[in-house]
Design an enzyme around this catalytic site. Structure first.
Site, mmCIF file in Angstrom:
data_model
loop_
_atom_site.group_PDB
_atom_site.id
_atom_site.type_symbol
_atom_site.label_atom_id
_atom_site.label_comp_id
_atom_site.label_asym_id
_atom_site.label_seq_id
_atom_site.Cartn_x
_atom_site.Cartn_y
_atom_site.Cartn_z
ATOM 1 N N ASP A 1 50.900 26.031 120.716
ATOM 2 C CA ASP A 1 51.527 27.132 119.978
ATOM 3 C C ASP A 1 51.265 26.917 118.483
ATOM 4 O OD1 ASP A 1 53.205 29.333 119.470
ATOM 5 O OD2 ASP A 1 55.033 28.181 119.676
ATOM 6 N N LYS B 1 48.205 29.791 122.603
ATOM 7 C CA LYS B 1 48.609 30.946 121.786
ATOM 8 C C LYS B 1 47.873 30.808 120.456
ATOM 9 C CE LYS B 1 53.326 31.560 123.571
ATOM 10 N NZ LYS B 1 54.767 31.457 123.189
ATOM 11 N N ARG C 1 61.597 26.951 135.592
ATOM 12 C CA ARG C 1 60.460 26.029 135.704
ATOM 13 C C ARG C 1 59.784 26.125 137.068
ATOM 14 N NH1 ARG C 1 60.423 22.669 131.210
ATOM 15 N NH2 ARG C 1 62.443 22.041 130.350
#
Ligand code: 5GP
Ligand code: MG
Length: 195
Positions: free
Chosen positions: A113, A141, A175
């Site tokens: 990220d 990302k 999860r």
């Protein structure tokens, strides 16, 4: 469970089949990497906890079926706490459960990220004496990068949305979802007020 509603399930971003196909291909790509190919005895796979445990489990089984029976360690890192936005600082909750000194480390994380977690982990593993560090993430990302960090292997480029499932959580839930999904705003709001 009979009659259980599935209407509350997060919407699908990366379906199960697409993930498993990509993991098999990634395993082959990683095993061909010159830092790993021919050096199987020296490889230590380090799984970032908590979110990468499902990715690591599937990738390890794909490696094993191709002759890569590597040592496995776990490194517990945290940057998110309970929210959906990174706190900006990475903390190490637990060092690698297997000493990386002298190993070629394959570091696995769920999502790249801001890049801070990867940057922190690679530096730490090198300082601990890893001879080489190779990195693989399931999701990248790319547009959210804040520090210079790039994974050697990426499963999928991911849009700038908060995802759950396939090991990834929101406040420790979701999860176990077998796919990568997007949580809608109402599920996030419900969690906040404890519904
Ligand atoms: P970074 O340090 O690169 O900003 O963040 C990486 C970590 O943030 C990942 O290991 C992952 O745990 C967490 N993370 C980033 N984006 C998401 C997301 O959309 N969903 C979840 N559940 N975790 C995320
Ligand atoms: Mg994580």
């Amino acid at each position: 469970m009979a009659g259980a509603s599935v209407s509350g399930l997060p919407s699908i971003l990366f379906p199960t089949r697409q993930i498993s196909d990509r993991i098999e291909a990634m395993a082959e790509e990683i095993l061909r990497d010159p830092r790993i190919d021919g050096k199987f005895e020296q490889v230590l796979v380090v799984c970032a906890l908590n979110g990468a445990f499902v990715f690591a489990a599937d990738l390890l089984r794909a490696f094993a079926m191709r002759g890569g029976n590597f040592k496995v360690g776990f490194l517990k890192l945290s940057s998110y706490g309970e929210g959906t936005v990174s706190t900006g600082t990475v903390t190490m909750k637990q060092e690698s459960t297997v000493d990386p000194a002298g190993s070629v480390v394959l570091f696995l994380d769920d999502i790249l990220d801001s890049g801070r977690t990867l940057q922190f982990a690679l530096k730490h593993l090198r300082e601990q004496g890893a001879t080489d560090v190779v990195s693989a993430v399931l999701l990248d990302k790319a547009e959210r990068r804040e520090v210079a960090a790039q994974a050697d292997f990426v499963g999928f480029t991911c849009p700038d949305v908060f995802v759950v499932g396939y090991g990834m959580d929101y406040a420790e839930r979701y999860r176990g979802l077998p796919y990568v999904g997007i949580l809608d705003e109402s599920a996030i709001a419900a969690e906040k007020v404890g519904i």
